[in-house]
Every structure is written in structure tokens, then in C-alpha cells.
Design an enzyme around this catalytic site. Structure first.
Site, PDB file in Angstrom:
ATOM      1  N   TYR A 150      -5.805 -22.369   5.715  1.00 32.52           N
ATOM      2  CA  TYR A 150      -6.427 -22.499   4.387  1.00 32.52           C
ATOM      3  C   TYR A 150      -5.526 -23.252   3.394  1.00 32.52           C
ATOM      4  CZ  TYR A 150      -8.613 -20.699   0.053  1.00 32.52           C
ATOM      5  OH  TYR A 150      -9.207 -20.563  -1.177  1.00 32.52           O
ATOM      6  N   LYS A 201     -13.943   0.664  -1.796  1.00 34.05           N
ATOM      7  CA  LYS A 201     -13.368   1.857  -1.148  1.00 34.05           C
ATOM      8  C   LYS A 201     -13.286   3.020  -2.135  1.00 34.05           C
ATOM      9  CE  LYS A 201     -10.473  -0.767   2.095  1.00 34.05           C
ATOM     10  NZ  LYS A 201      -9.091  -1.056   2.496  1.00 34.05           N
ATOM     11  N   GLN A 219       3.106  -5.252  -1.978  1.00 34.68           N
ATOM     12  CA  GLN A 219       2.903  -6.690  -2.182  1.00 34.68           C
ATOM     13  C   GLN A 219       2.247  -6.911  -3.546  1.00 34.68           C
ATOM     14  OE1 GLN A 219       1.336  -4.746   0.042  1.00 34.68           O
ATOM     15  NE2 GLN A 219      -0.703  -5.432   0.575  1.00 34.68           N
TER      16      GLN A 219
HETATM   17  N1  LIG Z   1     -12.078 -16.466  -5.541  1.00 34.36           N
HETATM   18  C1  LIG Z   1     -10.776 -16.715  -5.527  1.00 34.36           C
HETATM   19  O1  LIG Z   1      -9.955 -15.838  -5.835  1.00 34.36           O
HETATM   20  C2  LIG Z   1     -10.273 -18.094  -5.153  1.00 34.36           C
HETATM   21  C3  LIG Z   1      -8.879 -18.298  -5.108  1.00 34.36           C
HETATM   22  C4  LIG Z   1      -8.414 -19.556  -4.765  1.00 34.36           C
HETATM   23  C5  LIG Z   1      -9.288 -20.582  -4.501  1.00 34.36           C
HETATM   24  N2  LIG Z   1     -10.636 -20.351  -4.533  1.00 34.36           N
HETATM   25  C6  LIG Z   1     -11.542 -21.466  -4.217  1.00 34.36           C
HETATM   26  O2  LIG Z   1     -12.607 -21.490  -5.146  1.00 34.36           O
HETATM   27  C7  LIG Z   1     -13.806 -21.912  -4.503  1.00 34.36           C
HETATM   28  C8  LIG Z   1     -14.912 -20.909  -4.743  1.00 34.36           C
HETATM   29  O3  LIG Z   1     -14.518 -19.637  -4.280  1.00 34.36           O
HETATM   30  P1  LIG Z   1     -15.451 -18.353  -4.348  1.00 34.36           P
HETATM   31  O4  LIG Z   1     -14.568 -17.186  -4.610  1.00 34.36           O
HETATM   32  O5  LIG Z   1     -16.601 -18.610  -5.230  1.00 34.36           O
HETATM   33  O6  LIG Z   1     -15.903 -18.258  -2.837  1.00 34.36           O
HETATM   34  P2  LIG Z   1     -17.352 -17.941  -2.189  1.00 34.36           P
HETATM   35  O7  LIG Z   1     -17.109 -17.715  -0.740  1.00 34.36           O
HETATM   36  O8  LIG Z   1     -18.039 -16.878  -2.966  1.00 34.36           O
HETATM   37  O9  LIG Z   1     -18.126 -19.301  -2.411  1.00 34.36           O
HETATM   38  C9  LIG Z   1     -17.990 -20.412  -1.557  1.00 34.36           C
HETATM   39  C10 LIG Z   1     -19.369 -20.911  -1.217  1.00 34.36           C
HETATM   40  O10 LIG Z   1     -19.237 -22.076  -0.383  1.00 34.36           O
HETATM   41  C11 LIG Z   1     -20.335 -22.064   0.500  1.00 34.36           C
HETATM   42  N3  LIG Z   1     -20.096 -22.875   1.691  1.00 34.36           N
HETATM   43  C12 LIG Z   1     -19.262 -22.598   2.734  1.00 34.36           C
HETATM   44  N4  LIG Z   1     -19.398 -23.550   3.682  1.00 34.36           N
HETATM   45  C13 LIG Z   1     -20.325 -24.428   3.220  1.00 34.36           C
HETATM   46  C14 LIG Z   1     -20.902 -25.610   3.761  1.00 34.36           C
HETATM   47  N5  LIG Z   1     -20.554 -26.069   4.972  1.00 34.36           N
HETATM   48  N6  LIG Z   1     -21.834 -26.261   3.039  1.00 34.36           N
HETATM   49  C15 LIG Z   1     -22.220 -25.789   1.817  1.00 34.36           C
HETATM   50  N7  LIG Z   1     -21.712 -24.678   1.245  1.00 34.36           N
HETATM   51  C16 LIG Z   1     -20.772 -24.005   1.949  1.00 34.36           C
HETATM   52  C17 LIG Z   1     -20.501 -20.591   0.884  1.00 34.36           C
HETATM   53  O11 LIG Z   1     -21.799 -20.352   1.399  1.00 34.36           O
HETATM   54  C18 LIG Z   1     -20.222 -19.888  -0.439  1.00 34.36           C
HETATM   55  O12 LIG Z   1     -21.393 -19.588  -1.139  1.00 34.36           O
HETATM   56  C19 LIG Z   1     -13.443 -22.129  -3.040  1.00 34.36           C
HETATM   57  O13 LIG Z   1     -13.140 -23.486  -2.828  1.00 34.36           O
HETATM   58  C20 LIG Z   1     -12.196 -21.308  -2.858  1.00 34.36           C
HETATM   59  O14 LIG Z   1     -11.391 -21.789  -1.814  1.00 34.36           O
HETATM   60  C21 LIG Z   1     -11.147 -19.123  -4.853  1.00 34.36           C
END
Ligand SMILES: NC(=O)c1ccc[n+]([C@@H]2O[C@H](COP(=O)([O-])OP(=O)(O)OC[C@H]3O[C@@H](n4cnc5c(N)ncnc54)[C@H](O)[C@@H]3O)[C@@H](O)[C@H]2O)c1
Length: 336
Positions: A150, A201, A219
Site C-alpha cells: 500500500y 467491539k 502503538q
Molecule cells: N480513511 C483513511 O484513514 C485513509 C488514510 C490514508 C489514505 N486514505 C486514502 O483515501 C482514499 C479514500 O479512503 P476511504 O477511507 O474513503 O476508503 P473506502 O474504502 O471507504 O473508499 C474507497 C472506495 O474506492 C472504491 N474502489 C476500490 N476499487 C475500485 C475500482 N477498481 N474502481 C472503482 N472504485 C474502486 C471502493 O469501492 C470504495 O468505495 C483512498 O485512496 C485511501 O487510500 C484513507
């Protein structure tokens, strides 16, 4: 009539994307959402919502068609520490495909600005070995030693955004989120993050009972409430700063501390049982917000107590509505 800005939000069926769509619509933008799935817990506010697999280039061209001016790329295959530790190949492959294709499609469709959602997981693991960690500054990313899978995928896409910005008229921006939480986020199934997992939980556990905690619980992390996250995204997009920019709070708390806070909110005294066979990620991670304050003249302000109270109430309500809370788990409320 003023022209409404045409915005694409990828990952609009997910946690941050769904909240962002709501805010953009409230601010008067025309919004297209794209995702593999619709939002789970609420109807989308998007003007258009397209179910698309964005790993495929043609679908990225479809998503960006029709005069889209601004793109927020939030689509990613991701989850909490258990999920990202167990699925390096799937995550790296799927997200690289999504990110490369979204950048190229946005360029070809003459999108003006694209924001890439990166992560604190890009920071070197060697700088996060102490629970009392030194907050991470943006320039700490190199020499690179990110989270396997990731983190490498996010860091590589950050570089790609920089190259696109240098070589093409696509104004890319990079944000590095530090643990975002709030209502309408996944709270079970393996992809949930610590605040949602612990809230679930705690809600399911009766007063005086035992709760399982991953690792020794010492952590540390910092956590940002979703409304602050959305505000920061809009501010970064409106700024001239390309990033990368940390977006998080700088209040460090241990996972044990998070369990205590959520237990207090629920009014329960719980016994922690630590499972050190479970993944816990880096030992400590915090955000250095100096650049954030300087660039945006702002930083996240919603306290963990406020944000977790709303989040816990939402998760508890979801479980209660689904008939999942035992009498013992509910007893605290009836005694209150
Ligand atoms: N939530 C956090 O704490 C956090 C921290 C660091 C980075 N991020 C980044 O922020 C972004 C959003 O995170 P989130 O928490 O809303 O996650 P989430 O999993 O709720 O949302 C991600 C969405 O992407 C969609 N997705 C996955 N594969 C796909 C594909 N092939 N085509 C189309 N859609 C697809 C999923 O269906 C999901 O709805 C992500 O890029 C994540 O890596 C989030």
C-alpha cells in the site's frame, strides 16, 4: 446564472468520497461520483453516479468525460492494518492501475486539477519505530522505506503526479491523510480502521466484559474527524500548493488510550485482552502540521472526544437497528 464547477469524485461510494460529494453539492458544484459500489449507508448526493471499475482505462475515460474540470481521486482498494498487511499484491496492482489510468484519462480529457489521496503509510518505517514518535514532516518521505504494498503504491503515484504536473498542463495535488474516522465508514468485515473497529467491539461488549485489542495496545497514531478531512481537501484544492501535504491531527494517542476513550463515551468499564499475534503496523505515527498550517492557514480542530462521540453513536445505532446488541451490551444505556 454562474457556471457550476464540474467535479468528479472517484471512490464516491466509499467513506471519504461520500462525505466529500455531500459537501461539494452543498457548495453548489455539479458532481459525478464513480465507484465499484454505491454508498452503503446513505443515498448519494451526486448529480450522476456511475458504477465503474476504474482499473480499466476505458472506464476512466468515461468517468472524466463531458467537461470535468476537477478530479478528486479517492478510489482505492484499501482497509485497516489487517487487510493491507495480508493483501500486498492485490492492493499494489489494483491501485496502481486505478491511479495511472485516472491520471492519463484526466490528462486526455483536459481536466485542469486532480487531487491524489496519498497516505501517511508512505513514510519510512525506520522513522516510526518508537511509540513516542517524532511527528513526520513531508520531506521525511525520502530515502524511501514505506509500508509494503500500500505505501509503495501511494509513493509511486505521488511521483507520477509530480511528473504529470511537470510535463503536462495537469495541475496535480497530493494529500497525505493520517487516519480519518467518522460516521458512515466501514465498521466491520475486515476493511475497517481502528476507531470504527474499536467502536464496534465496545458497542457489542457488556459492561465489565473483555474486549480484544490488537498488539499490546501501546502503538500510537493520530486521528482526524471526517469533517476536518473534507474541509482540508477543499482548501488544498483551492490553494496553489501542489503538495505533498500532511492532512491529519497531531494529537498522538495509543490504541489503549483510544479504547479507554471510546469505553468512556459508551459508559462502560471493559477489560482489555491483548492479542500480540495480530498485525499492529508501525509502532508510532504522528503528523507534523507545520507545513499544513503555513499553506492552508488552518488545521483540523474537531477533538477526538467530539468526533468519537458522533462516530460511536452512529455505529451503536447501526448495530442496534440490526438487532445485534445483546441485553448486556445495551444495559448501560438503560441504567443511565
Ligand atoms: N480513511 C483513511 O484513514 C485513509 C488514510 C490514508 C489514505 N486514505 C486514502 O483515501 C482514499 C479514500 O479512503 P476511504 O477511507 O474513503 O476508503 P473506502 O474504502 O471507504 O473508499 C474507497 C472506495 O474506492 C472504491 N474502489 C476500490 N476499487 C475500485 C475500482 N477498481 N474502481 C472503482 N472504485 C474502486 C471502493 O469501492 C470504495 O468505495 C483512498 O485512496 C485511501 O487510500 C484513507
Amino acid at each position: 446564472m454562474n457556471h457550476a464547477t464540474r467535479v468528479l469524485v472517484t471512490g464516491a461510494g466509499g467513506f471519504i468520497g461520500h462525505h466529500l460529494v455531500k459537501r461539494l453539492r452543498a457548495d453548489g458544484c455539479w458532481v459525478r461520483g464513480a465507484d465499484l459500489k454505491l454508498p452503503e449507508y446513505e443515498t448519494t448526493d451526486a448529480n450522476e453516479f456511475e458504477l465503474l471499475d476504474l482499473r480499466k482505462f476505458d472506464n476512466c475515460l468515461l468517468a472524466t468525460r463531458g467537461g470535468i474540470e476537477i478530479v478528486y481521486t479517492l478510489a482505492a482498494d484499501m482497509g485497516g492494518i489487517g487487510f493491507i498487511t495480508a493483501n500486498h499484491a492485490d492492493i499494489a496492482r489494483n491501485n496502481i492501475l486505478i491511479n495511472v489510468h485516472m491520471l492519463e484519462a484526466s490528462r486526455l480529457q483536459n481536466v485542469s486539477r486532480l487531487l491524489f489521496s496519498s497516505s501517511a503509510c508512505i513514510y519510512p518505517q525506520s522513522k516510526q519505530e518508537d511509540a513516542d514518535v517524532t511527528p513526520l514532516r513531508e520531506e521525511d518521505a525520502f530515502p524511501a522505506d514505506p509500508e509494503p504494498g500500500y505505501g509503495w503504491e501511494k509513493l509511486y503515484t505521488e511521483m507520477l503526479c509530480r511528473y504529470f504536473r511537470q510535463d503536462y498542463p495537469l495541475d496535480t495535488k497530493i494529500v497525505r491523510f493520517h487516519n480519518v474516522y467518522g460516521p458512515l465508514g466501514t465498521y466491520e468485515g475486515g476493511r475497517e480502521k481502528a476507531p470504527a473497529a474499536i467502536s464496534r467491539k465496545v458497542a457489542l461488549t457488556g459492561d465489565g466484559e473483555t474486549i480484544e485489542v490488537w498488539g499490546d495496545g501501546e502503538q500510537t497514531r493520530s486521528f482526524m474527524y471526517i469533517d476536518d478531512c473534507v474541509e482540508g481537501l477543499l482548501r488544498l484544492m483551492a490553494s496553489d500548493f501542489p503538495g505533498p501535504l500532511n492532512l491529519g491531527t497531531d494529537r498522538l494517542i495509543s490504541i489503549n488510550g483510544l479504547v479507554d476513550l471510546i469505553s468512556d463515551i459508551a459508559g462502560k468499564h471493559l477489560v482489555k485482552k491483548h492479542d500480540t499475534s495480530k498485525p499492529q503496523g508501525v509502532r508510532g505515527r504522528n503528523s507534523d502540521n507545520r507545513l499544513l498550517r503555513h499553506v492552508l492557514g488552518w488545521e483540523p480542530a474537531i477533538s477526538l472526544e467530539q468526533g468519537l462521540a458522533v462516530t460511536y453513536a452512529w455505529i451503536e445505532h447501526e448495530l442496534e437497528t440490526a438487532g445485534r446488541l445483546s441485553k448486556k451490551a445495551l444495559a448501560v444505556r438503560s441504567n443511565a
